[in-house]
Design a protein around this motif. Structure first.
Motif, PDB file in Angstrom:
ATOM      1  N   GLY A 145     -15.173  33.402 168.075  1.00 17.37           N
ATOM      2  CA  GLY A 145     -15.193  32.009 168.525  1.00 17.37           C
ATOM      3  C   GLY A 145     -16.073  31.090 167.702  1.00 17.37           C
ATOM      4  O   GLY A 145     -16.302  29.938 168.089  1.00 17.37           O
ATOM      5  N   ALA A 146     -16.572  31.585 166.556  1.00 20.53           N
ATOM      6  CA  ALA A 146     -17.433  30.731 165.722  1.00 20.53           C
ATOM      7  C   ALA A 146     -16.592  29.817 164.833  1.00 20.53           C
ATOM      8  O   ALA A 146     -15.433  30.103 164.544  1.00 20.53           O
ATOM      9  CB  ALA A 146     -18.326  31.618 164.850  1.00 20.53           C
ATOM     10  N   THR A 147     -17.215  28.727 164.401  1.00 19.10           N
ATOM     11  CA  THR A 147     -16.639  27.892 163.348  1.00 19.10           C
ATOM     12  C   THR A 147     -17.283  28.370 162.058  1.00 19.10           C
ATOM     13  O   THR A 147     -18.510  28.375 161.942  1.00 19.10           O
ATOM     14  CB  THR A 147     -16.970  26.403 163.602  1.00 19.10           C
ATOM     15  N   VAL A 148     -16.455  28.788 161.104  1.00 19.37           N
ATOM     16  CA  VAL A 148     -16.994  29.482 159.935  1.00 19.37           C
ATOM     17  C   VAL A 148     -17.018  28.574 158.702  1.00 19.37           C
ATOM     18  O   VAL A 148     -16.012  27.955 158.358  1.00 19.37           O
ATOM     19  CB  VAL A 148     -16.167  30.750 159.634  1.00 19.37           C
ATOM     20  N   THR A 149     -18.182  28.542 158.059  1.00 15.77           N
ATOM     21  CA  THR A 149     -18.312  27.907 156.749  1.00 15.77           C
ATOM     22  C   THR A 149     -18.365  29.028 155.717  1.00 15.77           C
ATOM     23  O   THR A 149     -19.282  29.856 155.733  1.00 15.77           O
ATOM     24  CB  THR A 149     -19.596  27.058 156.679  1.00 15.77           C
ATOM     25  N   ALA A 150     -17.353  29.078 154.843  1.00 22.79           N
ATOM     26  CA  ALA A 150     -17.244  30.148 153.845  1.00 22.79           C
ATOM     27  C   ALA A 150     -17.862  29.680 152.535  1.00 22.79           C
ATOM     28  O   ALA A 150     -17.566  28.584 152.056  1.00 22.79           O
ATOM     29  CB  ALA A 150     -15.777  30.501 153.630  1.00 22.79           C
ATOM     30  N   VAL A 151     -18.721  30.539 151.959  1.00 26.89           N
ATOM     31  CA  VAL A 151     -19.348  30.231 150.668  1.00 26.89           C
ATOM     32  C   VAL A 151     -18.882  31.281 149.666  1.00 26.89           C
ATOM     33  O   VAL A 151     -19.033  32.484 149.902  1.00 26.89           O
ATOM     34  CB  VAL A 151     -20.884  30.269 150.781  1.00 26.89           C
ATOM     35  N   VAL A 170     -17.200  26.152 150.775  1.00 23.96           N
ATOM     36  CA  VAL A 170     -18.209  25.707 149.818  1.00 23.96           C
ATOM     37  C   VAL A 170     -18.128  26.561 148.561  1.00 23.96           C
ATOM     38  O   VAL A 170     -18.303  27.789 148.619  1.00 23.96           O
ATOM     39  CB  VAL A 170     -19.643  25.825 150.405  1.00 23.96           C
ATOM     40  N   ASP A 171     -17.858  25.916 147.422  1.00 23.83           N
ATOM     41  CA  ASP A 171     -17.876  26.607 146.130  1.00 23.83           C
ATOM     42  C   ASP A 171     -19.291  26.480 145.576  1.00 23.83           C
ATOM     43  O   ASP A 171     -19.691  25.404 145.130  1.00 23.83           O
ATOM     44  CB  ASP A 171     -16.845  25.969 145.191  1.00 23.83           C
ATOM     45  N   ASP A 176     -25.772  22.560 143.915  1.00 21.45           N
ATOM     46  CA  ASP A 176     -26.864  23.129 144.704  1.00 21.45           C
ATOM     47  C   ASP A 176     -26.365  23.498 146.112  1.00 21.45           C
ATOM     48  O   ASP A 176     -25.903  22.624 146.860  1.00 21.45           O
ATOM     49  CB  ASP A 176     -27.990  22.080 144.775  1.00 21.45           C
ATOM     50  N   LEU A 177     -26.442  24.771 146.458  1.00 21.28           N
ATOM     51  CA  LEU A 177     -25.862  25.234 147.729  1.00 21.28           C
ATOM     52  C   LEU A 177     -26.518  24.555 148.922  1.00 21.28           C
ATOM     53  O   LEU A 177     -25.850  24.180 149.879  1.00 21.28           O
ATOM     54  CB  LEU A 177     -25.970  26.763 147.840  1.00 21.28           C
ATOM     55  N   ARG A 178     -27.847  24.382 148.875  1.00 18.91           N
ATOM     56  CA  ARG A 178     -28.546  23.756 150.014  1.00 18.91           C
ATOM     57  C   ARG A 178     -27.991  22.354 150.262  1.00 18.91           C
ATOM     58  O   ARG A 178     -27.704  21.971 151.396  1.00 18.91           O
ATOM     59  CB  ARG A 178     -30.054  23.706 149.725  1.00 18.91           C
ATOM     60  N   ALA A 179     -27.816  21.576 149.162  1.00 19.53           N
ATOM     61  CA  ALA A 179     -27.310  20.207 149.306  1.00 19.53           C
ATOM     62  C   ALA A 179     -25.863  20.214 149.806  1.00 19.53           C
ATOM     63  O   ALA A 179     -25.492  19.410 150.684  1.00 19.53           O
ATOM     64  CB  ALA A 179     -27.402  19.484 147.960  1.00 19.53           C
ATOM     65  N   LEU A 180     -25.068  21.138 149.273  1.00 17.90           N
ATOM     66  CA  LEU A 180     -23.662  21.202 149.693  1.00 17.90           C
ATOM     67  C   LEU A 180     -23.562  21.538 151.180  1.00 17.90           C
ATOM     68  O   LEU A 180     -22.780  20.938 151.928  1.00 17.90           O
ATOM     69  CB  LEU A 180     -22.912  22.253 148.859  1.00 17.90           C
ATOM     70  N   LYS A 182     -25.921  21.052 153.478  1.00 19.42           N
ATOM     71  CA  LYS A 182     -26.488  19.957 154.284  1.00 19.42           C
ATOM     72  C   LYS A 182     -25.446  18.861 154.505  1.00 19.42           C
ATOM     73  O   LYS A 182     -25.341  18.286 155.586  1.00 19.42           O
ATOM     74  CB  LYS A 182     -27.720  19.376 153.585  1.00 19.42           C
ATOM     75  N   GLY A 183     -24.639  18.617 153.468  1.00 22.36           N
ATOM     76  CA  GLY A 183     -23.580  17.627 153.590  1.00 22.36           C
ATOM     77  C   GLY A 183     -22.553  18.015 154.645  1.00 22.36           C
ATOM     78  O   GLY A 183     -22.074  17.174 155.414  1.00 22.36           O
ATOM     79  N   LEU A 184     -22.236  19.297 154.709  1.00 23.84           N
ATOM     80  CA  LEU A 184     -21.207  19.762 155.644  1.00 23.84           C
ATOM     81  C   LEU A 184     -21.748  20.028 157.044  1.00 23.84           C
ATOM     82  O   LEU A 184     -21.032  19.885 158.034  1.00 23.84           O
ATOM     83  CB  LEU A 184     -20.570  21.056 155.123  1.00 23.84           C
ATOM     84  N   LEU A 185     -23.002  20.481 157.106  1.00 28.03           N
ATOM     85  CA  LEU A 185     -23.597  20.879 158.394  1.00 28.03           C
ATOM     86  C   LEU A 185     -24.927  20.148 158.581  1.00 28.03           C
ATOM     87  O   LEU A 185     -25.997  20.775 158.525  1.00 28.03           O
ATOM     88  CB  LEU A 185     -23.837  22.391 158.417  1.00 28.03           C
ATOM     89  N   PRO A 186     -24.896  18.832 158.805  1.00 30.21           N
ATOM     90  CA  PRO A 186     -26.156  18.086 158.893  1.00 30.21           C
ATOM     91  C   PRO A 186     -27.057  18.542 160.043  1.00 30.21           C
ATOM     92  O   PRO A 186     -28.280  18.424 159.968  1.00 30.21           O
ATOM     93  CB  PRO A 186     -25.695  16.626 159.078  1.00 30.21           C
ATOM     94  N   GLU A 187     -26.454  19.110 161.103  1.00 25.07           N
ATOM     95  CA  GLU A 187     -27.253  19.584 162.257  1.00 25.07           C
ATOM     96  C   GLU A 187     -27.754  21.008 162.043  1.00 25.07           C
ATOM     97  O   GLU A 187     -28.494  21.535 162.864  1.00 25.07           O
ATOM     98  CB  GLU A 187     -26.405  19.583 163.539  1.00 25.07           C
ATOM     99  N   GLY A 188     -27.309  21.666 160.972  1.00 26.72           N
ATOM    100  CA  GLY A 188     -27.705  23.048 160.696  1.00 26.72           C
ATOM    101  C   GLY A 188     -26.773  24.045 161.368  1.00 26.72           C
ATOM    102  O   GLY A 188     -26.038  23.707 162.295  1.00 26.72           O
ATOM    103  N   ALA A 189     -26.837  25.288 160.897  1.00 26.42           N
ATOM    104  CA  ALA A 189     -25.963  26.342 161.430  1.00 26.42           C
ATOM    105  C   ALA A 189     -26.733  27.234 162.394  1.00 26.42           C
ATOM    106  O   ALA A 189     -27.971  27.237 162.413  1.00 26.42           O
ATOM    107  CB  ALA A 189     -25.423  27.187 160.282  1.00 26.42           C
ATOM    108  N   ASP A 190     -25.983  28.010 163.199  1.00 22.21           N
ATOM    109  CA  ASP A 190     -26.598  28.945 164.140  1.00 22.21           C
ATOM    110  C   ASP A 190     -26.923  30.277 163.472  1.00 22.21           C
ATOM    111  O   ASP A 190     -27.900  30.928 163.838  1.00 22.21           O
ATOM    112  CB  ASP A 190     -25.638  29.220 165.310  1.00 22.21           C
TER     113      ASP A 190
END
Ligand SMILES: NC(=O)c1ccc[n+]([C@@H]2O[C@H](COP(=O)([O-])OP(=O)(O)OC[C@H]3O[C@@H](n4cnc5c(N)ncnc54)[C@H](OP(=O)(O)O)[C@@H]3O)[C@@H](O)[C@H]2O)c1
Length: 305
Positions: A145-151, A170-171, A176-180, A182-190
Motif C-alpha cells: 500500500g505504499a507510494t513508491v519513489t524509484a531511484v 528519479v534518475d 544531485d539525488l537529495r535535490a531531486l 526534495k523536489g518530488l517529496l517536499p514533506e519527506g518520505a516514511d
C-alpha cells in the motif's frame, strides 16, 4: 562434474532454472561476508524437480516441483540441499519464475515488512529500483500500500520500475539525488530501502521526514557509506540493517509469518518476478558478469534443463 553426494536429510533436485544474485558475484570474488574455498560451483537459487530423497526426508517426495536457495551449487544440472529448505512451487507458476523469486523477493519483503514496517499510505523510496532486490521492493512496497519513489541510473530501469507500480521516478545520474528527491517529496518520505550504498545512501536518508525508517540491505555500489549521526539525531530516524540468515535465526516467528504472506502473493499471481534476461547454463560466467556490471534489470535467470 560428478553428481553431488546425498547425505541424511537431503534431497537431490534436477535444476530446471537458476537465478543469478549479486552475492554470487561477491562470493566468487571472495568479497562476501563468508568465504567458500575454491573450487566450487556457484549459484544460490534454483527451481526444478526432486529426483531423490534421503530415507529420513518427509517434507518432499520424488517428482515434486520445488524451489530453494543454498550458498553455492545451483548453477548445475543437479543440486543436493537440506530437504527442509525446499518449498513446493505453487500450481501455475513456472520454474523460471520460482527460481527468480527466492532471494530478492524474500529479502525485499522481510526488509519492508519487519524492518521498514511499511504500511498502507507510506511514502517509500527504493534505491537500485531496477535491480533484483530493488525491483522486488518496488513490487512488494506497492502491494503493502505504499507510494513508491524509484531511484535508478537509467531510463530502461526506471521504465520497468514504473511498469511494476512505482509512482515517482528519479534518475540519479541526472543530478544531485537529495535535490531531486526534495523536489518530488517536499514533506519527506516514511521509509528507504537501500541495496546500493555508496553516495546515494546519505542523500536518501536526508530525504526522510521526522521518525523515518532507513533499512540498509547491501552495498552493490562497492562502497560502504558513513552516515553522520547528527542527521539521525535531528530527525529521530531509525536505521536498521537486514540480513537474511540472521533474521531467520533471531526472529523465527516473524520470518514464518512473512514467508506465508509472500508465498500467497506468488501463488495468487499478485507478484511475479520480472526476468530481465535469460542465459543458458553454458553462459553462466557471462550472466555473472552482466550482474556484476550493474546491467541486470530485475532478475537474471539461467535456463538449465
Ligand atoms: N541483506 C540480504 O540478505 C541480501 C540479500 C540479497 C542481496 N543483498 C545485497 O543487495 C544488493 C543488491 O543485490 P541485487 O541482487 O539487487 O543486485 P542487482 O540486481 O545487481 O542490483 C544492484 C543495483 O545496484 C546499483 N549499483 C550501483 N553501483 C553498482 C556497481 N558498481 N555494480 C553493480 N550495481 C551497482 C545498480 O543500480 P543503478 O544502476 O540504478 O544505480 C544495480 O541495479 C547486493 O549488495 C547484495 O549483496 C543482500
Amino acid at each position: 562434474m560428478p553428481s553431488p553426494r546425498m547425505e541424511a536429510k537431503t534431497a537431490r533436485v534436477r535444476v530446471a532454472a537458476a537465478a543469478v544474485n549479486f552475492p554470487d558475484v561477491l562470493l566468487i570474488a571472495d568479497e562476501y561476508q563468508l568465504s567458500v574455498p575454491a573450487p566450487f560451483i556457484p549459484g544460490s537459487e534454483f527451481a526444478g524437480e526432486v529426483l531423490e530423497v534421503a530415507d529420513d526426508v518427509r517434507n518432499v517426495a520424488v517428482g515434486d516441483r520445488v524451489f530453494g536457495s543454498t550458498m553455492v551449487g545451483a548453477f548445475a544440472e543437479e543440486v543436493v540441499v537440506t530437504a527442509t529448505s525446499l518449498t513446493r512451487i505453487p500450481e501455475g507458476v513456472e520454474a523460471r519464475q520460482a527460481a527468480a523469486f527466492g532471494v530478492a523477493h524474500r529479502t525485499a519483503f522481510h526488509a519492508l515488512r519487519s524492518f521498514a514496517r511499511v504500511r498502507s499510505g507510506d511514502e517509500l523510496i527504493v534505491l537500485g529500483a531496477g535491480g533484483g532486490v530493488g525491483l522486488a521492493a518496488v513490487q512488494l512496497g506497492v502491494v503493502l500500500g505504499a507510494t513508491v519513489t524509484a531511484v535508478a541510473s537509467s531510463a530502461p530501469k526506471l521504465d520497468v520500475a514504473r511498469a511494476n507500480g512505482a509512482t515517482r521516478l528519479v534518475d540519479h545520474s541526472a543530478g544531485d539525488l537529495r535535490a531531486l528527491l526534495k523536489g518530488l517529496l517536499p514533506e519527506g518520505a516514511d521509509a528507504v530501502i537501500d541495496p546500493v550504498g555508496g553516495t546515494l545512501s546519505e542523500a536518501a536518508l536526508r530525504s526522510l521526514h521526522y521518525g523515518g525508517r532507513f533499512v540498509t540491505v547491501g552495498f552493490a555500489a562497492g562502497e560502504i557509506p558513513r552516515i553522520p549521526l547528527n542527521l539521525v539525531l535531528l530527525k529521530g530516524i531509525s536505521v536498521t540493517g537486514f540480513q537474511m540468515r540472521d533474521f531467520g535465526a533471531h526472529q523465527r516467528d516473524e520470518l514464518e509469518r512473512n514467508e506465508a504472506e509472500l508465498m500467497e502473493l506468488l501463488a495468487s499471481g499478485r507478484v511475479t518476478p520480472h526476468i530481465g534476461a535469460t542465459f543458458p547454463l553454458e553462459e553462466a560466467a557471462a550472466a555473472l558478469r552482466y550482474v556484476a556490471d550493474g546491467h541486470a534489470v530485475g532478475k537474471i535467470v539461467l535456463e538449465v534443463s
